[in-house]
Write a protein that holds these residues in place. Structure first.
Motif, PDB file in Angstrom:
ATOM      1  N   GLN A  66     -24.527  17.576 -21.168  1.00 50.61           N
ATOM      2  CA  GLN A  66     -23.427  17.555 -22.135  1.00 50.61           C
ATOM      3  C   GLN A  66     -22.061  17.310 -21.469  1.00 50.61           C
ATOM      4  OE1 GLN A  66     -26.091  17.582 -24.695  1.00 50.61           O
ATOM      5  NE2 GLN A  66     -24.099  17.955 -25.632  1.00 50.61           N
ATOM      6  N   ARG A  74     -29.408  27.167 -22.841  1.00 55.48           N
ATOM      7  CA  ARG A  74     -30.085  26.777 -24.090  1.00 55.48           C
ATOM      8  C   ARG A  74     -30.856  25.461 -23.941  1.00 55.48           C
ATOM      9  NH1 ARG A  74     -26.095  29.864 -24.808  1.00 55.48           N
ATOM     10  NH2 ARG A  74     -25.897  31.283 -26.601  1.00 55.48           N
ATOM     11  N   GLY A  75     -31.044  25.029 -22.709  1.00 53.59           N
ATOM     12  CA  GLY A  75     -31.847  23.812 -22.493  1.00 53.59           C
ATOM     13  C   GLY A  75     -31.068  22.517 -22.628  1.00 53.59           C
ATOM     14  N   LEU A  76     -29.739  22.620 -22.760  1.00 53.42           N
ATOM     15  CA  LEU A  76     -28.913  21.415 -22.899  1.00 53.42           C
ATOM     16  C   LEU A  76     -28.275  21.119 -21.545  1.00 53.42           C
ATOM     17  CD1 LEU A  76     -27.407  22.252 -26.395  1.00 53.42           C
ATOM     18  CD2 LEU A  76     -29.198  20.585 -25.876  1.00 53.42           C
ATOM     19  N   ARG A  77     -28.847  20.185 -20.841  1.00 46.61           N
ATOM     20  CA  ARG A  77     -28.492  19.931 -19.449  1.00 46.61           C
ATOM     21  C   ARG A  77     -27.548  18.748 -19.279  1.00 46.61           C
ATOM     22  NH1 ARG A  77     -33.196  22.152 -16.738  1.00 46.61           N
ATOM     23  NH2 ARG A  77     -32.743  20.890 -14.916  1.00 46.61           N
ATOM     24  N   ARG A 130     -39.028  16.593 -17.139  1.00 45.25           N
ATOM     25  CA  ARG A 130     -38.516  15.310 -17.609  1.00 45.25           C
ATOM     26  C   ARG A 130     -38.223  14.342 -16.480  1.00 45.25           C
ATOM     27  NH1 ARG A 130     -36.047  16.939 -22.665  1.00 45.25           N
ATOM     28  NH2 ARG A 130     -34.706  15.115 -22.621  1.00 45.25           N
ATOM     29  N   PHE A 185     -43.564  15.726 -19.835  1.00 49.14           N
ATOM     30  CA  PHE A 185     -42.435  15.909 -20.756  1.00 49.14           C
ATOM     31  C   PHE A 185     -42.722  17.045 -21.742  1.00 49.14           C
ATOM     32  CE2 PHE A 185     -40.447  14.958 -24.863  1.00 49.14           C
ATOM     33  CZ  PHE A 185     -39.119  14.762 -24.523  1.00 49.14           C
ATOM     34  N   LYS A 186     -43.947  17.110 -22.220  1.00 51.88           N
ATOM     35  CA  LYS A 186     -44.314  18.172 -23.176  1.00 51.88           C
ATOM     36  C   LYS A 186     -44.167  19.559 -22.555  1.00 51.88           C
ATOM     37  CE  LYS A 186     -47.849  15.467 -25.603  1.00 51.88           C
ATOM     38  NZ  LYS A 186     -49.337  15.370 -25.735  1.00 51.88           N
ATOM     39  N   LEU A 207     -38.047   9.390 -25.336  1.00 53.79           N
ATOM     40  CA  LEU A 207     -37.354  10.617 -25.757  1.00 53.79           C
ATOM     41  C   LEU A 207     -36.633  11.297 -24.593  1.00 53.79           C
ATOM     42  CD1 LEU A 207     -40.185  12.133 -27.955  1.00 53.79           C
ATOM     43  CD2 LEU A 207     -38.135  10.910 -28.736  1.00 53.79           C
ATOM     44  N   GLU A 267     -31.592  17.037 -25.811  1.00 56.35           N
ATOM     45  CA  GLU A 267     -32.911  17.639 -25.675  1.00 56.35           C
ATOM     46  C   GLU A 267     -33.405  18.264 -26.979  1.00 56.35           C
ATOM     47  OE1 GLU A 267     -30.335  18.120 -23.638  1.00 56.35           O
ATOM     48  OE2 GLU A 267     -30.955  18.186 -21.544  1.00 56.35           O
ATOM     49  N   ASP A 268     -32.533  19.001 -27.684  1.00 60.07           N
ATOM     50  CA  ASP A 268     -33.000  19.725 -28.867  1.00 60.07           C
ATOM     51  C   ASP A 268     -33.339  18.791 -30.024  1.00 60.07           C
ATOM     52  OD1 ASP A 268     -30.275  19.111 -29.011  1.00 60.07           O
ATOM     53  OD2 ASP A 268     -29.909  20.658 -30.498  1.00 60.07           O
ATOM     54  N   LEU A 269     -32.807  17.596 -30.005  1.00 60.22           N
ATOM     55  CA  LEU A 269     -33.065  16.661 -31.096  1.00 60.22           C
ATOM     56  C   LEU A 269     -34.257  15.760 -30.815  1.00 60.22           C
ATOM     57  CD1 LEU A 269     -29.401  15.515 -31.829  1.00 60.22           C
ATOM     58  CD2 LEU A 269     -30.738  17.240 -33.043  1.00 60.22           C
ATOM     59  N   ASN A 270     -34.838  15.863 -29.629  1.00 64.25           N
ATOM     60  CA  ASN A 270     -35.854  14.898 -29.247  1.00 64.25           C
ATOM     61  C   ASN A 270     -37.114  15.515 -28.658  1.00 64.25           C
ATOM     62  OD1 ASN A 270     -34.732  11.998 -29.622  1.00 64.25           O
ATOM     63  ND2 ASN A 270     -33.000  13.223 -28.922  1.00 64.25           N
ATOM     64  N   PRO A 271     -37.699  16.493 -29.368  1.00 61.02           N
ATOM     65  CA  PRO A 271     -39.021  16.957 -28.933  1.00 61.02           C
ATOM     66  C   PRO A 271     -40.043  15.871 -29.255  1.00 61.02           C
ATOM     67  CG  PRO A 271     -38.487  17.906 -31.045  1.00 61.02           C
ATOM     68  CD  PRO A 271     -37.267  17.150 -30.599  1.00 61.02           C
ATOM     69  N   ILE A 272     -41.231  16.012 -28.690  1.00 60.58           N
ATOM     70  CA  ILE A 272     -42.278  14.992 -28.880  1.00 60.58           C
ATOM     71  C   ILE A 272     -42.644  14.858 -30.360  1.00 60.58           C
ATOM     72  CG2 ILE A 272     -44.281  16.532 -28.563  1.00 60.58           C
ATOM     73  CD1 ILE A 272     -43.949  13.114 -26.872  1.00 60.58           C
TER      74      ILE A 272
END
Lengths: 242, 242, 242, 242, 242, 242
Positions: free
Chosen positions: D31, D26-29, A29, A24-25, B151, B64-69
């Motif tokens: 939405q 932008r990494g938002l897969r 995912r 995940f890091k 996450l 995704e953008d709200l849930n980094p490790i």
């Protein structure tokens, strides 16, 4: 780039959960095979992990006229050929299109894989003879038991090509790890670094578990945002030699 | 209106099946959390029930953008805060939107809940580290094991609000009971009467089971439409002091 | 055409997987009840099979006004009547429309069936009191545990009519066989020949398993396309008296 | 940070598919609201998009005793209150837990939203009176028609909180866009840039479509890896004033 | 063995239902692609069928690191290459693993296929830009609309290999027929005979429909177990020249 | 207790949504057939409802040996017999076990029902020849189109027995009503009172819709907790003669 013995050893002792976090890091995912479980539900939680490079078999839906019981008389039938050619130490992974209504394989084939030194077998369908498979000394993972012969719904087609298994991409050579929870797929190119990181994470998780069992709050400890937690962990590692 | 010790004790010894029937008689047909099972499949059937008032945690899908490790470095992160604030004796119930593709929680958090005296944990998703959780001295219920970090798909949002779990409404303070079969939710206002009625029903069911094991037909006995059955039950109760 | 004792004995000792293959050879591809499992997950794999002729019960969806708790006071209620009239030695099979959200039956009824000498019970829904049922000396198969009383969603209607169970047609008198893997339905008219063939196949599979455990390749052995394999099997049978 | 009129205008004329690609970059897969469709299947493809900021309503499972038909006599009932307070220009988004077995709302409420100037309505459940809703001059999206009153399975609880809808996180104020294909959710903070980029992408896609309709291969054109393609596009834009 | 023009013509005018019956008579029970529908729901029922030989594309699950938006800059990317190499007159069939959560393709690629003379396109996933595709002069079949770019979940891998599509085996060169109901796959070797038989059956069904519309009972007519029915049909054929 | 002409007329003009609410008020929460839709998606919303008493047909899973294509030569085959005996004015309801993978019936049988004066046809599976059925002057409801002959998966068994259809109990003689939204089942004994109440409710809903279209808030109007609303409605009714 064969799997290093050292990496294999590391992966034997870390959990699929920890590996998923390491993946995940790195933005990966979707590497945990969904809804696939150990055939042996009474599996001892201390059993070492299944670890090996993916060797794959692809099934498509069976068409009745192409799949009479006699097809297995052909020594080149892909299912049988795959069982005899899967390298020792590999994990045999079957794309059954998540369809467990007929079997992906049965106990005789799984026994043969075991005898050939294969590290484990995974399908996103189901195995037949599952009570026998549960007793074999080879890890096996599936969705649920399924007695009908695989010819009923599956036709073996391709050996060692990229496949999907439980909604995960499996490329030949990817490193497949299974524990009591399920199965994770690690891209070959990052297997060493993921294994190394997972060993580090496991040490920390063991430390945290010990502290939590001693009554410590997780705040500041997990993750170790307090300096004190980091210092204690450093001491703990030194003491344990980890 | 906290859960009375006496009610808790009664609920420890009756089955979720009996409780569902008592709820059904009051028009509550939908209080059994669907498709949620004990993490510990080898659970001893004589283990006392999980009983406690619901303390809830609500997840929404993770962006995704709200849930980094790194989000867990925030001590106020709702998942971590909930684990540290759930009252001892309560049952921690998570609304995971019936999505087990990523974990609802793992063994470290469940261990912390155990150490804090929490009565149990329930999710309609899945736990990671499930083999470890199965060995802990705290009852845990989920849909199936799930190694990916929460996450990946879940964002913890609200603490102790009304939620859905396995298609059941769970209001904070509802009384949650779990046995080897699964988990039932009793509205707080009727917990005492349901517990009392369930104890009565259990005595009768034990009597019936004994008679059936002695070879008696269920007709006239279950339900006791024969006078004789009712008389025998009265005698049986007196004899057993129940 | 009642089930012969000899056929019953044969079916006790062969697997549902082998039976499915024998049925497949006759064009019957859909006789394994889908997604139905032993209630007792810790079942000893050496337990003899459940074998008996199908005695069926058909449920339709429950309508609230027709299914108050009082309906069971009627001695002629089909569920209760079925339990008291199912012949000893039969397998009680319930069409629950694959809906496990409410119970198909509970431990008292299953105990009564056991005491009456019924050979087993199968539903494509779920049982309540499943931890108790798992301990009874009668095989029971379902999809998953379900505590709500069956009146919540099921209304018992017909006794011993043709039904569907887990996507399989079950005709009264069909021979139902269950092992650790699940349940297969054999049309009554071919039960003898299927049993005989399965015994033969089992002998061969046992031989193959032994050879594979000794390190033999499956090619030419399974199926026995090599003369040598056929000769060895003939010798093996003579030696074992099978 | 209210939605700018200029951004709204841009979003009126681009497709949800194009927006998904801009978000993916932008990494938002995740939405695009899964399995939600226009109620009006005969919708004219030239209809401008639904665009507005999310105003949300959260449902939990209904408990029978809390949801008699009389609850709507309460003017503060969250469903009714939400309908009267949703801002004009917003999109009303309901979390129905993907359960379409009972209605999320019916034609009278949707008419009221329309009259109040609301931009559209979305549920991951189903609407009742759907044939009437299909005729209204307000876009509505759901999973499938559902006649039962929402009290049957849904209890309205929270107004304008973060929710899940069709497996997508919806935060109040996110920008919701719907076309003939479905509904996409744009995080508020990037709505302007996503809108701008989507307008650019749409110009290019229109150019490509024109060329492909003229017989051009997609190789080198889509994406424009050939210099020639880029030059032609520049000329095309100048010519069209886009 | 290319598809004969005569066979193609015959298949243009018979229904998928009739073809399924002809296949069923030969023991092929599983040739109708499940849960796949015309993108154009307003399709005129008099439109001629889609007919062509299968040209396939296989997707596996996408891994994030292998599927950035830049992959399409590679002219050899299998999705783009397949679109440019599919033979005119063929049907382009995609194995999307029945996963419609991301698109299988969009309107630009479908337009290119149309311009190249391809006979139709089928996926067991979903198309993006589906409102545009519905207006194109090429038949397209999918499960449901899906705006997310295919890179989100799908990685194109193999061109023109045997695949599964909607639980049906599709071998390159099989004859694929689509009408307003859906899509059926005819093994190449029997396409001529199936087409011929279906034309005969269609004549008979048209005759029966005419008679039933005139008030005739189906008994003795459908199937024509009465001599009279057979005689009438002979006369009807002569009269119509069919 | 045959359906009164007056009741039939009333039910022609009220919606399934309104009927569901009237049923809900009497504790009947589960009378709307789930996930069943008009075959004719372009259905004119002003078409009068389908109304009639239920006449049922029960299917079980087909066993291959019992269901060759020749079974229809038997004039007593339950599917064909049912089509010829369903009373004019009734609604033909099929229990297809929610399995649309093979057809429940095709256009010839539906045409015959139409000619015989049957009021409509409903299955929780799928129809074949669905594009033709969509054009017939008889309402038809199913889950989705399905070309394979019904012998592939369904065996017709019982005529006019209680069944399940889309998770709803359907008793012969129940009153079945279908509109553009779907199908609701009204227990025979309360059909008159439900029809009467629904007519009243419809008048009120029409009044409310008119007011809402004039800009009125729903608060105090729907439900009419304000005296003013009730007075206005009384005046409106007088004026309209409803």
């Amino acid at each position: 780039m064969p799997l290093k013995a050292e990496t294999r050893d590391k992966l034997m002792g870390v959990s699929t959960a920890t590996l998923c976090t390491a993946l995940f890091k790195r933005g990966l995912r979707n590497q945990f095979i969904q809804d696939v479980h150990p055939v042996n539900a009474q599996r001892d939680p201390k059993t070492p992990n299944m670890v090996g490079e993916a060797f794959t078999l692809r099934y498509i839906p069976a068409r009745e006229d192409l799949n009479p019981i006699t097809v297995f008389q052909d020594r080149a039938h892909p299912q049988r050929k795959a069982v005899e050619t899967c390298p020792p130490g590999a994990v045999f992974v079957i794309d059954s299109r998540k369809d467990p209504r007929a079997a992906s394989a049965g106990s005789i084939l799984v026994t043969r894989l075991m005898k050939r030194g294969v590290a484990g077998i995974v399908t996103d369908g189901g195995f037949r003879d599952s009570p026998e498979i549960a007793q074999l000394a080879i890890p096996a993972y599936h969705h649920r038991p399924s007695a009908p012969t695989n010819l009923t719904l599956h036709q073996a087609l391709d050996i060692d090509v990229p496949i999907g298994c439980g909604d995960v991409a499996v490329w030949p050579g990817d490193v497949v790890v299974g524990d009591g929870e399920g199965v994770v797929v690690i891209p070959a190119a990052i297997a060493d670094e993921i294994a190394a990181e997972a060993v580090e994470m496991t040490a920390f998780e063991d430390f945290v578990t010990e502290k939590v069992n001693q009554g410590r709050s997780i705040l500041g400890l997990y993750p170790p945002t307090d300096d004190k937690s980091r210092d204690e962990f450093a001491a703990w590692r030194k003491e344990r030699g980890r």
